[in-house]
Design a protein around this motif. Structure first.
Motif, PDB file in Angstrom:
ATOM      1  N   LEU A  38      47.806  35.915  47.289  1.00 49.19           N
ATOM      2  CA  LEU A  38      46.996  36.900  46.577  1.00 49.19           C
ATOM      3  C   LEU A  38      45.688  37.147  47.315  1.00 49.19           C
ATOM      4  CD1 LEU A  38      47.259  38.296  43.672  1.00 49.19           C
ATOM      5  CD2 LEU A  38      45.479  36.674  43.024  1.00 49.19           C
ATOM      6  N   ALA A  39      45.318  38.430  47.464  1.00 50.45           N
ATOM      7  CA  ALA A  39      44.160  38.798  48.305  1.00 50.45           C
ATOM      8  C   ALA A  39      44.388  38.180  49.680  1.00 50.45           C
ATOM      9  CB  ALA A  39      42.843  38.361  47.678  1.00 50.45           C
ATOM     10  N   CYS A  40      45.525  38.553  50.243  1.00 51.14           N
ATOM     11  CA  CYS A  40      46.086  37.829  51.392  1.00 51.14           C
ATOM     12  C   CYS A  40      45.359  38.052  52.702  1.00 51.14           C
ATOM     13  CB  CYS A  40      47.558  38.199  51.570  1.00 51.14           C
ATOM     14  SG  CYS A  40      47.823  39.961  51.949  1.00 51.14           S
ATOM     15  N   GLY A  43      47.135  37.273  55.755  1.00 44.63           N
ATOM     16  CA  GLY A  43      48.324  36.582  55.264  1.00 44.63           C
ATOM     17  C   GLY A  43      48.572  35.223  55.891  1.00 44.63           C
ATOM     18  N   ARG A  44      47.507  34.548  56.294  1.00 45.83           N
ATOM     19  CA  ARG A  44      47.724  33.265  56.996  1.00 45.83           C
ATOM     20  C   ARG A  44      48.481  32.259  56.131  1.00 45.83           C
ATOM     21  NH1 ARG A  44      42.337  29.837  56.252  1.00 45.83           N
ATOM     22  NH2 ARG A  44      41.422  30.983  54.518  1.00 45.83           N
ATOM     23  N   HIS A  45      48.266  32.303  54.808  1.00 46.15           N
ATOM     24  CA  HIS A  45      48.966  31.323  53.971  1.00 46.15           C
ATOM     25  C   HIS A  45      50.382  31.763  53.622  1.00 46.15           C
ATOM     26  CE1 HIS A  45      44.667  30.119  53.321  1.00 46.15           C
ATOM     27  NE2 HIS A  45      45.243  29.147  53.977  1.00 46.15           N
ATOM     28  N   LEU A  59      49.809  40.347  48.768  1.00 47.26           N
ATOM     29  CA  LEU A  59      49.105  41.371  47.980  1.00 47.26           C
ATOM     30  C   LEU A  59      47.647  41.455  48.417  1.00 47.26           C
ATOM     31  CD1 LEU A  59      49.408  42.079  44.217  1.00 47.26           C
ATOM     32  CD2 LEU A  59      47.164  42.020  45.316  1.00 47.26           C
ATOM     33  N   ASP A  60      47.195  42.680  48.636  1.00 48.50           N
ATOM     34  CA  ASP A  60      45.786  42.908  48.966  1.00 48.50           C
ATOM     35  C   ASP A  60      45.499  44.384  48.695  1.00 48.50           C
ATOM     36  OD1 ASP A  60      43.703  41.101  50.931  1.00 48.50           O
ATOM     37  OD2 ASP A  60      43.232  43.222  50.701  1.00 48.50           O
ATOM     38  N   ARG A  61      44.229  44.699  48.537  1.00 44.65           N
ATOM     39  CA  ARG A  61      43.892  46.126  48.393  1.00 44.65           C
ATOM     40  C   ARG A  61      43.979  46.836  49.739  1.00 44.65           C
ATOM     41  NH1 ARG A  61      37.367  45.786  47.241  1.00 44.65           N
ATOM     42  NH2 ARG A  61      36.816  44.907  49.266  1.00 44.65           N
ATOM     43  N   ALA A  80      47.327  46.774  46.254  1.00 44.15           N
ATOM     44  CA  ALA A  80      46.845  46.976  44.889  1.00 44.15           C
ATOM     45  C   ALA A  80      45.428  46.439  44.753  1.00 44.15           C
ATOM     46  CB  ALA A  80      47.758  46.252  43.896  1.00 44.15           C
ATOM     47  N   ASP A  81      44.693  47.064  43.837  1.00 47.95           N
ATOM     48  CA  ASP A  81      43.338  46.632  43.511  1.00 47.95           C
ATOM     49  C   ASP A  81      43.411  45.662  42.328  1.00 47.95           C
ATOM     50  OD1 ASP A  81      40.715  46.264  42.844  1.00 47.95           O
ATOM     51  OD2 ASP A  81      40.248  48.397  42.594  1.00 47.95           O
ATOM     52  N   LEU A  82      43.033  44.415  42.552  1.00 50.13           N
ATOM     53  CA  LEU A  82      43.122  43.397  41.508  1.00 50.13           C
ATOM     54  C   LEU A  82      42.035  43.552  40.449  1.00 50.13           C
ATOM     55  CD1 LEU A  82      43.866  40.394  43.849  1.00 50.13           C
ATOM     56  CD2 LEU A  82      45.411  41.281  42.086  1.00 50.13           C
ATOM     57  N   VAL A 100      45.567  31.424  46.496  1.00 54.36           N
ATOM     58  CA  VAL A 100      44.395  32.300  46.570  1.00 54.36           C
ATOM     59  C   VAL A 100      43.327  31.568  47.362  1.00 54.36           C
ATOM     60  CG1 VAL A 100      42.780  33.756  45.300  1.00 54.36           C
ATOM     61  CG2 VAL A 100      44.927  33.031  44.204  1.00 54.36           C
ATOM     62  N   THR A 101      42.827  32.196  48.413  1.00 59.89           N
ATOM     63  CA  THR A 101      41.753  31.584  49.191  1.00 59.89           C
ATOM     64  C   THR A 101      40.705  32.632  49.538  1.00 59.89           C
ATOM     65  OG1 THR A 101      42.896  31.927  51.300  1.00 59.89           O
ATOM     66  CG2 THR A 101      43.216  29.793  50.220  1.00 59.89           C
ATOM     67  N   ASN A 102      39.465  32.198  49.455  1.00 61.19           N
ATOM     68  CA  ASN A 102      38.322  33.027  49.854  1.00 61.19           C
ATOM     69  C   ASN A 102      38.284  34.362  49.112  1.00 61.19           C
ATOM     70  OD1 ASN A 102      37.883  30.902  51.510  1.00 61.19           O
ATOM     71  ND2 ASN A 102      38.227  31.980  53.424  1.00 61.19           N
TER      72      ASN A 102
END
Ligand SMILES: C[S@@+](CC[C@H](N)C(=O)[O-])C[C@H]1O[C@@H](n2cnc3c(N)ncnc32)[C@H](O)[C@@H]1O
Length: 193
Positions: A38-40, A43-45, A59-61, A80-82, A100-102
């Protein structure tokens, strides 16, 4: 795999290798289960989980930094906008792991707990109060209060590990992080971690 972050000059100006906290607890995700990054960002994770046989939703905006993964059989990319409303863009779906990170947007924290499948894993790591002494983010809206992740997730999930403190890796930063599972039984914790 090297789990210590490195820093580069990419769009996110952030680490490109996975957090050691994420790689440490990633094995607690049920094998082959669907993972949400989430908020990738880049996408490192999600890429870490993908490399370990999981299907991953990124997922990211702004998903421009994961476009190289488009078309991969085990990848779904959601732009998408969370912060646009009271629901998540994947409402109703359950995940074997959510990472979820940072990133911090407090209204979605209870929704994330609900999106962890039975037996699944939640890993959350971001900046904590005190970080403003060292670097961005400095806005308290983006900084966790001591114990805040415990308060957010501890009543619905079993907390496996939690930390809040100053780290030098390599820059000084105040980090809060949690790993929690949607299970009642104790989980196996690796002896060498
Ligand atoms: C500091 S980056 C972290 C990226 C990644 N999680 C990592 O640790 O490498 C923060 C990410 O949050 C995303 N973001 C910020 N606000 C967002 C929003 N309202 N909805 C979705 N994503 C958002 C940004 O686009 C950016 O990719």
């Amino acid at each position: 795999m090297n789990s210590e972050p490195t820093y580069d000059k990419g769009r996110h100006l952030g680490p490109t290798t996975p957090s050691s906290w994420v790689t440490r607890f990633a094995p607690l995700a049920p094998a082959d289960g669907l993972v949400l990054d989430l908020a990738c960002g880049g996408g490192r994770h999600g890429r870490h989980f993908l490399g370990h046989g999981h299907a991953v939703v990124f997922l990211d905006r702004d998903v421009s930094d994961v476009q190289d993964l488009a078309g991969h059989a085990n990848v779904e990319i959601i732009e998408a906008d969370l912060e646009g409303g009271g629901t998540l863009p994947f409402a109703g779906r359950l995940f074997a792991a959510i990472v979820v990170t940072n990133y911090l947007w407090r209204p979605i924290l209870p929704l994330l707990a609900d999106a962890v499948a039975e037996g699944g894993l939640l890993i959350y790591e971001t900046f904590g109060l005190g970080n403003e002494e060292y670097s961005r983010p400095r806005n308290p809206d983006h900084l966790l209060r001591p114990g805040e992740l415990l308060d957010a997730f501890g009543k619905d999930l079993q907390v496996v590990a939690y930390e809040h403190g100053l780290r030098h890796d390599p820059k000084p930063r105040v980090i809060q992080r949690i790993a929690a599972v949607n299970a009642n039984a104790p989980v196996a914790i690796e002896p060498n971690s």
